[in-house]
Scaffold this active site. Structure first.
Site, PDB file in Angstrom:
ATOM      1  N   LYS A   1       2.554   2.130   1.215  1.00 36.11           N
ATOM      2  CA  LYS A   1       2.454   2.837  -0.061  1.00 36.11           C
ATOM      3  C   LYS A   1       1.247   3.767  -0.011  1.00 36.11           C
ATOM      4  O   LYS A   1       0.172   3.381   0.466  1.00 36.11           O
ATOM      5  CB  LYS A   1       2.303   1.821  -1.192  1.00 36.11           C
ATOM      6  CG  LYS A   1       2.269   2.416  -2.590  1.00 36.11           C
ATOM      7  CD  LYS A   1       2.117   1.301  -3.616  1.00 36.11           C
ATOM      8  CE  LYS A   1       2.149   1.822  -5.043  1.00 36.11           C
ATOM      9  NZ  LYS A   1       1.949   0.732  -6.030  1.00 36.11           N
TER      10      LYS A   1
ATOM     11  N   SER B   1       5.686   0.700  -9.007  1.00 37.11           N
ATOM     12  CA  SER B   1       5.222   1.971  -8.481  1.00 37.11           C
ATOM     13  C   SER B   1       5.328   2.089  -6.960  1.00 37.11           C
ATOM     14  O   SER B   1       5.068   3.154  -6.400  1.00 37.11           O
ATOM     15  CB  SER B   1       3.773   2.220  -8.906  1.00 37.11           C
ATOM     16  OG  SER B   1       2.897   1.214  -8.406  1.00 37.11           O
TER      17      SER B   1
ATOM     18  N   SER C   1       4.540  -3.877  -9.451  1.00 38.67           N
ATOM     19  CA  SER C   1       4.872  -2.697  -8.665  1.00 38.67           C
ATOM     20  C   SER C   1       5.406  -3.003  -7.275  1.00 38.67           C
ATOM     21  O   SER C   1       5.900  -2.105  -6.598  1.00 38.67           O
ATOM     22  CB  SER C   1       3.658  -1.774  -8.547  1.00 38.67           C
ATOM     23  OG  SER C   1       3.384  -1.176  -9.791  1.00 38.67           O
TER      24      SER C   1
END
Length: 507
Positions: free
Chosen positions: A86, A161, A185
């Site tokens: 990420k 996310s 997330s």
């Protein structure tokens, strides 16, 4: 003729066996994943999970191949395993953007601690993945990368996310993925993308070099296609770090050995699993009803695997606790401002500056709310009451588990299906109104694992979340593995089918 190795759904064990047999090199493995990214991320369905490729990936693969050829030994437990990170994670030599157009082109001077640990384990960072601006959404919307599609239904969102990690691992753009979870997330995109996602007790994994959201609630964690791979990945992520005082938690946990130790298909036998029915949506809502149908079928799988399902289990004042102990608007501005101010290379060094210059995606209602929040958490007269209420919330949940003799709680990760792009564009859901259950574990500082629960009649994935008391990640893996083996719901998305000849033998 040498057998060709196929990368689709390949595990760490599959790859290491192929390395040892000479059927596969790290270079050919990386080339195969890069071919999938080219075919399905930038072309084909245009998943849009990858924001930056590691420009040195093939050189690093060659170095790993030379090391193995020279010694006959792996450099570590993740030798040659490509990982998606990420883009919340700083990587020296690879652009890191935190999902924000204001950080486009930012090259950190040093790796985040988890990157250092992954490299020490022999892993190869293949690419950085899309995410909403500074992780401020349950959805994929980003000022830098736009929208990331769900590979199981490209008209639906990939979740956030950790959007790109979820979609990318699901589409087999790498073997493993690392996301970050503040309120859900990791688990929301894992649920939406038919993955295993793990949120650990905060502090087991260093946050040094990761942009924060709520500092004492943040944690990185695995996003993988199997429970075993998640456990093996976590082995390389955990550990004390002087740069992050919260990693004192490692001394409390005192975990020994691999998290993969003790995994057994019989891991649910005799275990008591409590169902939090209050965390399911209304059957009058077709989207929630579809989730409930899959969830109830998964409960039957738990029973068939030998678990005693206690249904329902009531957590007193659950809705109140979830709302009252939410500290995003109170705390995130301070944490982000502290982080940004320490990076003068960035164009904007505060949330206020980004908000004033309108350098964020307009759909990010949480970012807008954070920008309007206090500069310091103590400026909120309710701050200390809310923080203390978190401890009361945790005690309430743990006491409910103890009172019922439960090994874990379970519920759907999210009460509704992954939203369609149309639903998000018309404002049906916002971050502040989305009915996710992942906040329960996050705001009680408890570990949780999302495991594929099955698919709706339309082929949309649904995730089931298991929650155990703090520091009991080992039990999470045992329970999650047994459910995985009882159901075997993982499958390759139709939008990213197998390519042809993918990875050959070592030169």
């Amino acid at each position: 003729m040498t057998e060709i190795f196929r990368v689709e759904e390949a595990t760490i064990g599959d790859i290491h066996q192929a390395f040892r047999s000479g059927r596969l090199s790290c270079r050919s493995l990386v080339e195969a994943y890069l071919a999938r990214i080219a075919a399905y991320d930038t072309a084909g369905p245009g998943i849009n999970a990858i924001v930056t490729l590691n420009p040195a990936a093939l050189e690093e693969a060659d170095a790993l191949d030379r090391a193995f050829a020279g010694t006959g030994q792996f450099t570590g437990p993740l030798h040659g395993i490509p990982v998606l990170l990420k883009d919340q994670t700083e990587t020296a030599g690879i652009t890191t953007t935190f999902g924000s157009i204001t950080a486009d082109g930012y090259l950190p001077a040093a790796d985040a601690t988890i990157v250092t640990r992954l490299k020490a384990a022999g892993a190869l960072i293949l690419a950085k993945t899309t995410m909403p601006d500074f992780a401020t959404s349950w959805f994929s919307t980003s000022s830098l990368s736009g929208e990331t599609k769900n590979p199981y239904d490209v008209n639906r969102d990939a979740g956030g996310s950790s959007s790109g990690t979820g979609a990318g691992v699901a589409a087999n753009f790498a073997t493993l993925g690392v996301g970050e979870d503040t309120g859900g997330s990791i688990r929301v995109p894992s649920s939406f993308n038919n993955l295993v996602g793990v949120r650990v007790t905060p502090g087991l994994i260093s946050r040094a070099g990761l942009s924060p959201l709520v500092s004492f609630q943040d944690t990185a964690g695995p996003m993988t296609r199997t429970v075993t791979d998640a456990a093996l990945l976590l082995d390389s992520l955990v550990g004390h770090d002087p740069k992050d005082p919260w990693t004192a938690a490692c001394s409390v946990a005192r975990h020994q050995g691999s998290y993969a130790d003790g995994l057994s298909a019989d891991g649910l036998k005799g275990k008591r699993i409590g169902v939090v029915r209050e965390a399911t949506g209304s059957s009058d809502d077709p989207s929630a009803a579809a989730v409930n149908t899959v969830f109830d079928t998964a409960l039957e799988a738990l029973r068939s695997a030998g678990a005693e399902v206690v249904d329902p289990v009531v957590i007193p004042d659950l809705a109140h606790y979830i709302e009252y102990t939410s500290l995003y608007v109170t705390h995130s501005k301070h944490d982000l401002n502290t982080f940004l101010a320490q990076r003068p290379e960035l164009s904007h060094l505060s949330v206020q500056a980004i908000h004033q210059d309108k350098r964020f995606h307009e759909a990010l209602d949480l970012f807008i709310a954070i920008a309007g929040g206090p500069d310091n958490p103590e400026d909120d007269p309710e701050y200390f009451r809310k923080y203390i209420a978190r401890e009361a919330f945790q005690r309430e949940v743990v006491n409910v588990m103890a009172g019922h003799g439960l090994d874990a709680l379970c519920f759907p990760d999210v009460q509704v299906l992954p939203p369609t792009r149309q639903e998000l564009r018309t404002g049906k859901w916002t971050t502040l109104t989305f009915p996710t259950n992942t906040l329960i574990a996050s705001q009680t500082w408890m570990p949780a694992i999302s495991v594929p629960a099955g698919f709706t009649d339309d082929g949309v994935p649904v995730g089931l979340e298991l929650v155990t008391p703090p520091y009991d990640e080992a039990s999470l893996f045992r329970l999650g593995y047994a459910l995985e083996q009882a159901t075997l719901h993982r499958r390759l998305p139709d939008s990213t089918p197998a390519l042809g000849r993918e990875a050959g033998p070592r030169p």
